[in-house]
Design a protein around this motif. Structure first.
Motif, PDB file in Angstrom:
ATOM      1  N   ALA A 149      35.063 121.784 -16.894  1.00  0.00           N
ATOM      2  CA  ALA A 149      35.119 120.864 -15.759  1.00  0.00           C
ATOM      3  C   ALA A 149      34.927 121.631 -14.460  1.00  0.00           C
ATOM      4  CB  ALA A 149      36.443 120.112 -15.750  1.00  0.00           C
ATOM      5  N   PHE A 150      35.516 122.822 -14.383  1.00  0.00           N
ATOM      6  CA  PHE A 150      35.375 123.655 -13.194  1.00  0.00           C
ATOM      7  C   PHE A 150      33.932 124.124 -13.044  1.00  0.00           C
ATOM      8  CE2 PHE A 150      35.549 127.916 -11.229  1.00  0.00           C
ATOM      9  CZ  PHE A 150      36.031 127.543  -9.990  1.00  0.00           C
ATOM     10  N   VAL A 151      33.311 124.540 -14.120  1.00  0.00           N
ATOM     11  CA  VAL A 151      31.923 124.999 -14.089  1.00  0.00           C
ATOM     12  C   VAL A 151      31.000 123.840 -13.721  1.00  0.00           C
ATOM     13  CG1 VAL A 151      30.037 125.894 -15.531  1.00  0.00           C
ATOM     14  CG2 VAL A 151      32.317 126.903 -15.689  1.00  0.00           C
ATOM     15  N   HIS A 152      31.278 122.687 -14.281  1.00  0.00           N
ATOM     16  CA  HIS A 152      30.454 121.511 -13.990  1.00  0.00           C
ATOM     17  C   HIS A 152      30.545 121.147 -12.497  1.00  0.00           C
ATOM     18  CE1 HIS A 152      28.285 117.870 -14.905  1.00  0.00           C
ATOM     19  NE2 HIS A 152      29.238 117.134 -14.342  1.00  0.00           N
ATOM     20  N   ARG A 153      31.742 121.210 -11.912  1.00  0.00           N
ATOM     21  CA  ARG A 153      31.928 120.901 -10.492  1.00  0.00           C
ATOM     22  C   ARG A 153      31.203 121.923  -9.621  1.00  0.00           C
ATOM     23  NH1 ARG A 153      37.468 121.486  -9.478  1.00  0.00           N
ATOM     24  NH2 ARG A 153      37.745 119.868 -11.023  1.00  0.00           N
ATOM     25  N   ARG A 154      31.306 123.186  -9.986  1.00  0.00           N
ATOM     26  CA  ARG A 154      30.619 124.239  -9.213  1.00  0.00           C
ATOM     27  C   ARG A 154      29.107 124.095  -9.314  1.00  0.00           C
ATOM     28  NH1 ARG A 154      33.568 129.834  -8.568  1.00  0.00           N
ATOM     29  NH2 ARG A 154      31.750 130.067  -7.251  1.00  0.00           N
ATOM     30  N   ALA A 155      28.636 123.666 -10.465  1.00  0.00           N
ATOM     31  CA  ALA A 155      27.197 123.477 -10.647  1.00  0.00           C
ATOM     32  C   ALA A 155      26.709 122.347  -9.736  1.00  0.00           C
ATOM     33  CB  ALA A 155      26.870 123.166 -12.104  1.00  0.00           C
ATOM     34  N   ARG A 156      27.471 121.265  -9.623  1.00  0.00           N
ATOM     35  CA  ARG A 156      27.077 120.158  -8.738  1.00  0.00           C
ATOM     36  C   ARG A 156      27.068 120.609  -7.282  1.00  0.00           C
ATOM     37  NH1 ARG A 156      30.718 115.191  -9.971  1.00  0.00           N
ATOM     38  NH2 ARG A 156      32.152 116.814 -10.547  1.00  0.00           N
ATOM     39  N   VAL A 157      28.054 121.378  -6.860  1.00  0.00           N
ATOM     40  CA  VAL A 157      28.100 121.872  -5.486  1.00  0.00           C
ATOM     41  C   VAL A 157      26.929 122.814  -5.241  1.00  0.00           C
ATOM     42  CG1 VAL A 157      29.426 123.293  -3.868  1.00  0.00           C
ATOM     43  CG2 VAL A 157      30.579 121.546  -5.224  1.00  0.00           C
ATOM     44  N   GLY A 158      26.640 123.667  -6.190  1.00  0.00           N
ATOM     45  CA  GLY A 158      25.533 124.608  -6.053  1.00  0.00           C
ATOM     46  C   GLY A 158      24.195 123.896  -5.958  1.00  0.00           C
ATOM     47  N   ILE A 159      24.003 122.890  -6.783  1.00  0.00           N
ATOM     48  CA  ILE A 159      22.746 122.123  -6.734  1.00  0.00           C
ATOM     49  C   ILE A 159      22.629 121.392  -5.403  1.00  0.00           C
ATOM     50  CG2 ILE A 159      21.530 120.148  -7.742  1.00  0.00           C
ATOM     51  CD1 ILE A 159      22.561 121.121 -10.472  1.00  0.00           C
ATOM     52  N   GLY A 160      23.728 120.842  -4.911  1.00  0.00           N
ATOM     53  CA  GLY A 160      23.702 120.168  -3.608  1.00  0.00           C
ATOM     54  C   GLY A 160      23.347 121.122  -2.482  1.00  0.00           C
ATOM     55  N   ALA A 161      23.937 122.315  -2.506  1.00  0.00           N
ATOM     56  CA  ALA A 161      23.635 123.314  -1.477  1.00  0.00           C
ATOM     57  C   ALA A 161      22.177 123.754  -1.570  1.00  0.00           C
ATOM     58  CB  ALA A 161      24.564 124.515  -1.627  1.00  0.00           C
ATOM     59  N   LEU A 162      21.684 123.913  -2.782  1.00  0.00           N
ATOM     60  CA  LEU A 162      20.292 124.296  -2.977  1.00  0.00           C
ATOM     61  C   LEU A 162      19.347 123.225  -2.444  1.00  0.00           C
ATOM     62  CD1 LEU A 162      18.391 126.410  -4.198  1.00  0.00           C
ATOM     63  CD2 LEU A 162      18.447 125.089  -6.323  1.00  0.00           C
ATOM     64  N   LEU A 163      19.671 121.964  -2.674  1.00  0.00           N
ATOM     65  CA  LEU A 163      18.843 120.874  -2.154  1.00  0.00           C
ATOM     66  C   LEU A 163      18.844 120.856  -0.626  1.00  0.00           C
ATOM     67  CD1 LEU A 163      19.639 117.958  -4.621  1.00  0.00           C
ATOM     68  CD2 LEU A 163      17.492 119.192  -4.357  1.00  0.00           C
ATOM     69  N   LEU A 164      19.989 121.119  -0.018  1.00  0.00           N
ATOM     70  CA  LEU A 164      20.044 121.176   1.445  1.00  0.00           C
ATOM     71  C   LEU A 164      19.198 122.316   1.988  1.00  0.00           C
ATOM     72  CD1 LEU A 164      23.800 120.427   2.211  1.00  0.00           C
ATOM     73  CD2 LEU A 164      21.826 119.012   2.737  1.00  0.00           C
ATOM     74  N   LEU A 165      19.237 123.461   1.327  1.00  0.00           N
ATOM     75  CA  LEU A 165      18.419 124.589   1.770  1.00  0.00           C
ATOM     76  C   LEU A 165      16.928 124.286   1.624  1.00  0.00           C
ATOM     77  CD1 LEU A 165      20.433 127.605   0.352  1.00  0.00           C
ATOM     78  CD2 LEU A 165      20.118 126.971   2.749  1.00  0.00           C
TER      79      LEU A 165
END
Length: 85
Positions: free
Chosen positions: A11-27
């Motif tokens: 669950a922690f890895v899944h949450r971090r993956a969503r945050v990482g993908i969101g940050a990548l999309l913003l960049l």
């Protein structure tokens, strides 16, 4: 049994993956925006000189008339003073 109970770290890895993908999309979105236009060296000169001149002409005339009236009033005060009044 829930998979979150058995594998809590997923669950922690899944949450971090969503945050990482969101940050990548913003960049990616920020990288795709065009650079801002560079400011010009000097500001553009106003083109409405006729309007400015038309407004300035009566003001100059009024200042000239006021100077004449003030000079005449000063001469009149001086004449009264010279006459002993």
């Amino acid at each position: 049994m829930s998979s979150q109970r058995v594998y809590p770290h997923l669950a922690f890895v899944h949450r971090r993956a969503r945050v990482g993908i969101g940050a990548l999309l913003l960049l990616v979105c920020a990288a795709c925006t065009p650079p801002p236009d560079s400011p010009t060296e000097k500001p553009a000169e106003p083109q409405a000189t006729q309007l400015r001149d038309a407004m300035q002409k009566p003001l100059d005339s009024a200042r000239s008339t006021q100077a004449t009236v003030d000079a005449d009033a000063q001469r009149q005060r001086q004449a009264i003073e010279d006459a002993g009044g």
